[in-house]
Each structure stands twice: as C-alpha cells, then as structure tokens.
Scaffold this motif. Structure first.
Motif, PDB file in Angstrom:
ATOM      1  N   HIS A  14      49.865  40.816  39.307  1.00  0.00           N
ATOM      2  CA  HIS A  14      49.676  42.255  39.494  1.00  0.00           C
ATOM      3  C   HIS A  14      50.902  42.883  40.138  1.00  0.00           C
ATOM      4  O   HIS A  14      51.803  42.200  40.609  1.00  0.00           O
ATOM      5  N   GLY A  33      42.117  43.734  39.845  1.00  0.00           N
ATOM      6  CA  GLY A  33      42.537  44.889  39.062  1.00  0.00           C
ATOM      7  C   GLY A  33      42.931  44.546  37.634  1.00  0.00           C
ATOM      8  O   GLY A  33      42.978  45.421  36.769  1.00  0.00           O
ATOM      9  N   TRP A  34      43.213  43.278  37.373  1.00  0.00           N
ATOM     10  CA  TRP A  34      43.612  42.830  36.036  1.00  0.00           C
ATOM     11  C   TRP A  34      42.636  41.825  35.432  1.00  0.00           C
ATOM     12  O   TRP A  34      42.838  41.356  34.322  1.00  0.00           O
ATOM     13  N   SER A  35      41.568  41.498  36.159  1.00  0.00           N
ATOM     14  CA  SER A  35      40.682  40.426  35.710  1.00  0.00           C
ATOM     15  C   SER A  35      39.940  40.736  34.414  1.00  0.00           C
ATOM     16  O   SER A  35      39.364  39.845  33.805  1.00  0.00           O
ATOM     17  N   TYR A  67      44.179  35.083  37.656  1.00  0.00           N
ATOM     18  CA  TYR A  67      44.675  36.326  38.246  1.00  0.00           C
ATOM     19  C   TYR A  67      44.776  36.160  39.763  1.00  0.00           C
ATOM     20  O   TYR A  67      43.831  36.458  40.491  1.00  0.00           O
ATOM     21  N   ASP A 114      48.208  46.291  44.168  1.00  0.00           N
ATOM     22  CA  ASP A 114      47.055  45.961  43.325  1.00  0.00           C
ATOM     23  C   ASP A 114      46.507  44.598  43.739  1.00  0.00           C
ATOM     24  O   ASP A 114      47.001  43.974  44.674  1.00  0.00           O
ATOM     25  N   THR A 115      45.507  44.113  43.055  1.00  0.00           N
ATOM     26  CA  THR A 115      44.935  42.788  43.312  1.00  0.00           C
ATOM     27  C   THR A 115      44.695  42.084  41.981  1.00  0.00           C
ATOM     28  O   THR A 115      44.784  42.709  40.915  1.00  0.00           O
ATOM     29  N   GLY A 116      44.374  40.809  42.043  1.00  0.00           N
ATOM     30  CA  GLY A 116      44.012  40.073  40.833  1.00  0.00           C
ATOM     31  C   GLY A 116      42.793  40.669  40.163  1.00  0.00           C
ATOM     32  O   GLY A 116      42.667  40.664  38.932  1.00  0.00           O
ATOM     33  N   THR A 155      45.920  36.975  43.664  1.00  0.00           N
ATOM     34  CA  THR A 155      46.188  38.171  44.462  1.00  0.00           C
ATOM     35  C   THR A 155      47.266  37.829  45.475  1.00  0.00           C
ATOM     36  O   THR A 155      47.140  36.862  46.220  1.00  0.00           O
TER      37      THR A 155
END
Length: 119
Positions: free
Chosen positions: A68, A76-78, A93, A72-74, A95
């Motif tokens: 990311h 946010g894209w999971s 993903y 952001d964090t993991g 973080t």
C-alpha cells in the motif's frame, strides 16, 4: 522485511527461515517483525497482515504481495485479489509500521519508510 538469498552455504537456511516466518504470519495475523530487526536504530511494529487464497478450487501456483501507499493499510487493498480473480494466485497484503513521517510534520501514519520532504 526483504530477505535476499545468497548462493552457497546458508541460502537454504534463509529460505527455511522465510517459510517459517510466513507460517507464523498466517497464524498470528501480524507480521511479528519489528523494523529494528532490520537495522536502522528505530523500532516500529508492522501492522496487520491480510491474505486471500486462490479463487475457487484452483491450485496455488503464485503469490502476489500487494504493498500500500503512505497512510493506507493492507486492508485498503485486500479487495484487489478477489476482484481480479486470477486462478492459482494467493494474495498477501501487509500493513507497514505506523511511524512518524517527516514531510507530514512528524505525524505518525503507516509508512514503509520516512519521507523527509516532497520534491
């Protein structure tokens, strides 16, 4: 954390260590690593790790690590792996650790590294 395998003695031990760490990640739900483990003087805990298995009953043939951006964090894209639905691909993903970011006045946020200033 980036592991670099070298040729010769120790390379197989490194891959075994990386596999053990990967299993620990899957069981803990956290990376379990600290940035201080990699040198640099400061220590920050990595955030939560999100994962998704290959779609349907497809055989696991590849793993994609989706990183990311700043703040952001993991999580946010999971969603990405499920939307792409690529057979045989396991998605991971991570973080980044929450750390002070210089260009944001030292405000702590998830970031893989400090950004001193923006161009």
């Amino acid at each position: 954390c980036t592991h670099t395998a070298t040729r010769g003695k120790g390379a197989s031990d490194l891959s075994k260590s990386a596999r053990r760490q990967s299993r620990r990640i899957a069981h803990q739900g956290r990376a379990g690593l600290r940035t201080g483990d990699m040198g640099g003087g400061y220590t920050y805990d990595f955030g939560r790790l999100f994962e998704s298995d290959p779609v349907g009953r497809s055989k696991h043939e590849a793993t994609v690590f989706m990183l990311h951006g700043l703040g952001d964090t993991g999580d946010g894209w999971s969603f990405a792996g499920n939307q792409l639905r690529i057979p045989g691909v396991r998605w991971v993903y991570p973080t980044a650790p929450t750390r002070p970011i210089s260009c944001n006045g030292g405000m702590p946020m998830p970031g893989g590294f400090d950004i001193k200033n923006l161009p």
